[in-house]
Design an enzyme around this catalytic site. Sequence first.
Site, PDB file in Angstrom:
ATOM      1  N   GLY A 172       0.783  -1.251  -0.089  1.00  0.00           N
ATOM      2  CA  GLY A 172      -0.077   0.052  -0.083  1.00  0.00           C
ATOM      3  C   GLY A 172       0.777   1.310  -0.011  1.00  0.00           C
ATOM      4  N   GLY A 176       0.256   4.882  -1.911  1.00  0.00           N
ATOM      5  CA  GLY A 176      -0.185   6.035  -1.135  1.00  0.00           C
ATOM      6  C   GLY A 176      -1.185   5.666  -0.095  1.00  0.00           C
ATOM      7  N   LYS A 177      -1.466   4.373   0.135  1.00  0.00           N
ATOM      8  CA  LYS A 177      -2.511   3.956   1.199  1.00  0.00           C
ATOM      9  C   LYS A 177      -2.000   3.693   2.724  1.00  0.00           C
ATOM     10  CE  LYS A 177      -4.808   1.177  -2.698  1.00  0.00           C
ATOM     11  NZ  LYS A 177      -4.724   0.056  -3.452  1.00  0.00           N
ATOM     12  N   LEU A 178      -0.647   3.794   2.839  1.00  0.00           N
ATOM     13  CA  LEU A 178       0.222   3.546   3.947  1.00  0.00           C
ATOM     14  C   LEU A 178       1.068   4.711   3.955  1.00  0.00           C
ATOM     15  CD1 LEU A 178       0.073   1.872   6.459  1.00  0.00           C
ATOM     16  CD2 LEU A 178       1.785   0.637   5.498  1.00  0.00           C
TER      17      LEU A 178
END
Lengths: 305, 305, 305, 305
Positions: free
Chosen positions: D269, D273-275
């Site tokens: 992620g 850019g999810k994490l």
Amino acid sequence: MDKIKSVKVSKDMKVSMLVENLKEAGFGARKIGIASEIMKKMFFGDECGIFLGIAGAMVPAGMKDIILDMIKSGKINVLVITGANLTHDLVEALGEFHYHCDSWDDQEFHEKGFDRMYNVLMKNEVYEKIEKFFEENWQRFHESKNITGFLKKIGELLPEGNNSILRVCYEKNIPIFCPGISDSGIGLMVWGRLASGKKLNIDVFDDLKEIIDITWTSKKKGVIYVGGGTSKNFIQQALQFSEGADYGIQITTDRPEFGGSSGAPLEEGISWGKLKTSAKKEEDFVDIFCDATIALPLLWAAVKK
Amino acid sequence: MDKIKSVKVSKDMKVSMLVENLKEAGFGARKIGIASEIMKKMFFGDECGIFLGIAGAMVPAGMKDIILDMIKSGKINVLVITGANLTHDLVEALGEFHYHCDSWDDQEFHEKGFDRMYNVLMKNEVYEKIEKFFEENWQRFHESKNITGFLKKIGELLPEGNNSILRVCYEKNIPIFCPGISDSGIGLMVWGRLASGKKLNIDVFDDLKEIIDITWTSKKKGVIYVGGGTSKNFIQQALQFSEGADYGIQITTDRPEFGGSSGAPLEEGISWGKLKTSAKKEEDFVDIFCDATIALPLLWAAVKK
Amino acid sequence: MDKIKSVKVSKDMKVSMLVENLKEAGFGARKIGIASEIMKKMFFGDECGIFLGIAGAMVPAGMKDIILDMIKSGKINVLVITGANLTHDLVEALGEFHYHCDSWDDQEFHEKGFDRMYNVLMKNEVYEKIEKFFEENWQRFHESKNITGFLKKIGELLPEGNNSILRVCYEKNIPIFCPGISDSGIGLMVWGRLASGKKLNIDVFDDLKEIIDITWTSKKKGVIYVGGGTSKNFIQQALQFSEGADYGIQITTDRPEFGGSSGAPLEEGISWGKLKTSAKKEEDFVDIFCDATIALPLLWAAVKK
Amino acid sequence: MDKIKSVKVSKDMKVSMLVENLKEAGFGARKIGIASEIMKKMFFGDECGIFLGIAGAMVPAGMKDIILDMIKSGKINVLVITGANLTHDLVEALGEFHYHCDSWDDQEFHEKGFDRMYNVLMKNEVYEKIEKFFEENWQRFHESKNITGFLKKIGELLPEGNNSILRVCYEKNIPIFCPGISDSGIGLMVWGRLASGKKLNIDVFDDLKEIIDITWTSKKKGVIYVGGGTSKNFIQQALQFSEGADYGIQITTDRPEFGGSSGAPLEEGISWGKLKTSAKKEEDFVDIFCDATIALPLLWAAVKK
């Protein structure tokens, strides 16, 4: 038909209570609960002898004291375990350690002399201590004629009270079987001596007599398999010659459909005569599909007295 | 950066063409494609000797002829294989068979004398033939001093041209290693003789000298692991003493996070010195996560000349 | 009882021949062989309509042309597919690509604008093209009242002959169902328009009428599930209202014991009425435990005419 | 480098103490220990809002009260959950039950009207109660314009204090997202009304505004994924528009190499850019590979205050 009950969790809950709750739930939770009941029958019921098979790097992963607890219970008839676990047990018996690594660069570890097992490290230099151990005690192993005897000798040579599987089994007079012992660091250290011209003669088939004899000594027999491989199979095949096991718990992450022994459900053993035809699924035997480093401590903390 | 190409399939397509296409795709498909390239380097490149490790019930599942093909290629330095596979190989060598079963009732199989391995059956009575084989040839095994020698002797005793791993390895002079041989039907048949008072002396550690010597004979070394267990690990530990493997293909359904040797990716071997630090991921070595009875025929049909 | 036959492989072997051979083997190989037979009954038998469910990032992984082949066969009644696959299909339909990555550094990919799906990459900038597509065509979507209609509209807006699932299904008049469409890049692009104050009204429940109606149109029904999730389940639940499927093939890497729909074997569907009670295991339906990027091309190359 | 400590277990041990011990061990045990630390940061640290994604049949399997505990903590920003879980939640809310089944005959279950989910059963007749619920309350749903609103309405219609996810979320004003709601028993009951000519208009995309807005409300964001599927992905994609999550725990039995979202490790992620790129592996986020019905109760019993 019994209703599923939702698992209720409370602050300061005991593990035994949690596991009792899991039995009322579904999927794998239920299997943990069922396994705790079967384990109680094995460890605290009358006249049941336990055949404990351990595969996977359980000692490096910190499962040693749980295995020792089980051994000290006096209910274990035989321990069948991989050579790798015995090597790591000897490493710790001789004062060395295993280490955490939460991320890795295998090239760097190689340069720095660390050997990796997923998120666990061992220093490569531990082999020197094992080598010294065998070098210094080499003559003593001439008394050993089979693998069980060879492993018992290692235990005998370790200091009294040493907190290791090898020593505790020696003190408790529990035979350790390890059919693939040459496939291990211990094997390599023996090779080192043989390569330098020393002699040793350990028979590979001789142990079969002892383990098969033991299958006849208990009125009831329970099997506990942590992982599969030779540790499981060596017990399974010995049981074929008795009337099969009465109880069974298998903790594995392997699965049936690929056909290997490690993933074979206990039930399959009924066809072979490894498990009694009278044994009832989810009552007398259960397969747990879980990382053993999670399932085993959870179960043992629920069952231990 | 290379583009993914969508796999195109045509009627009457050759396996080799399909596998070339898979290399242009993603996920496991790409790994099959990459493995076929690495396999070509191993089998058809110069000066590469192959260390083949076979675990899981590959012979009962019908993978014998592919293993034989590989052996006959002349490129296999050593075969390390489980005792179970050798037992099933001997079963077939002596004229018996394995059978399909697409559904099962293990109690019924037990009563009818069938032993089940997932969707494959063996008649329990095959043991009688193996027993007879060992009974009749018992004296011949006194010449064998280690496991490799013992297995070579079995091969020698089988008829010339017999389509079995044991025989073909004998004829081709390829050593078979089986560290856990006592953990198998063959082991049980030996036990039967020992239990009746007969003698045999097969050393468990002696083979280590031969396999470690062989790691020094090839300029380049490739490993092919079908499954894990002792078959993989026995090769891995021998490679630690050479400079490690140059090439590697591992087909497993196990996974890294549970920490066992069977699930350990080849890359982890770099820390131990089992794989060269210069070996490149997805170019020189690759891990395939797939049922070996699917991946191995697919690969071999793409690579075989 | 039928004998296992060892798989024989030859140079230049056709995939169809290999798969025929696999049927004679055990474990997963046999299941591939069985699935090819069932697939032939579905695609070339009379009066069978196929319900195709696709989950997992099959389009980025290069499985698009195989899915298109199936669609073009004229035998697919409905396609149920994840929003992610449709987004990636649209990405390629608009002229963008997916890329290989055989090793990774996610921080670096983030900085360089690449989104990773295991060993497949997509440029983050592709979203601009999709955004532009929806921005320019926004008015056209007002004609769509449900998800199927919305997806059909996308297909209609793509150029004639465009090699995409969305377009080909439009041209062939095959309904695409995607219950979780908002959970996708397409959803995000719609959100962008809504966030800027634009309007759209796509009903979430309306599609159920169409898919349940379609379960009544074929004399026989076959299901093919690549992965599980909503793509499988949306078909399964629709079948409950008909008499259940006659044939089924499921390719999954999930397993039954954890209780999720994705791992549930087809047989479990009999209890729900999703599969006919008359359907025979390993004859009319089969579960394949394999990476779909390996099993699907292998099967399709064996079956395609 | 920190040493591995062998897990020590004692009678009457508390779960919290066991989990502290597991942190000192290796493999999955360590991950459980690490996850408990991260969970404490999420639930008891300042200014962290939690995005909870639940897939797999967790309600039938008895995980409802743990989910309710989490919801009642006041730290859950959003719940994303499958339609199946909400259907089972409604089944129980309306006074029905789930049942154990430790062995099975799916044809018999079909005849007797039981629907099976591995070792859990539901009576088919529960649908009548749900149908009645929707039939009687149909007019009330006309106020709902999106899925979140529709689910909130169900909660509103349930009795005060009802021990269900739907009701408790309503009372606590926590939005429930369920992108694939039509793929569920609830969906089928709505279809029943639509098929009889009734009207409803629930928009499929509208919810995206709310969940993406919420990603901006917390100073810190933590994600907890139980299983994968749309429940995980719907949160993941919303986080792309904020700066990504600070903390993460994923409990899954799926694996990375097959490329699906459910098996994708949290680290992947980072590329999307999810994490956050600043999030540290095994410190701020961890992937647990375990049956959630085992790992979740173990974790929650260790963390709950």
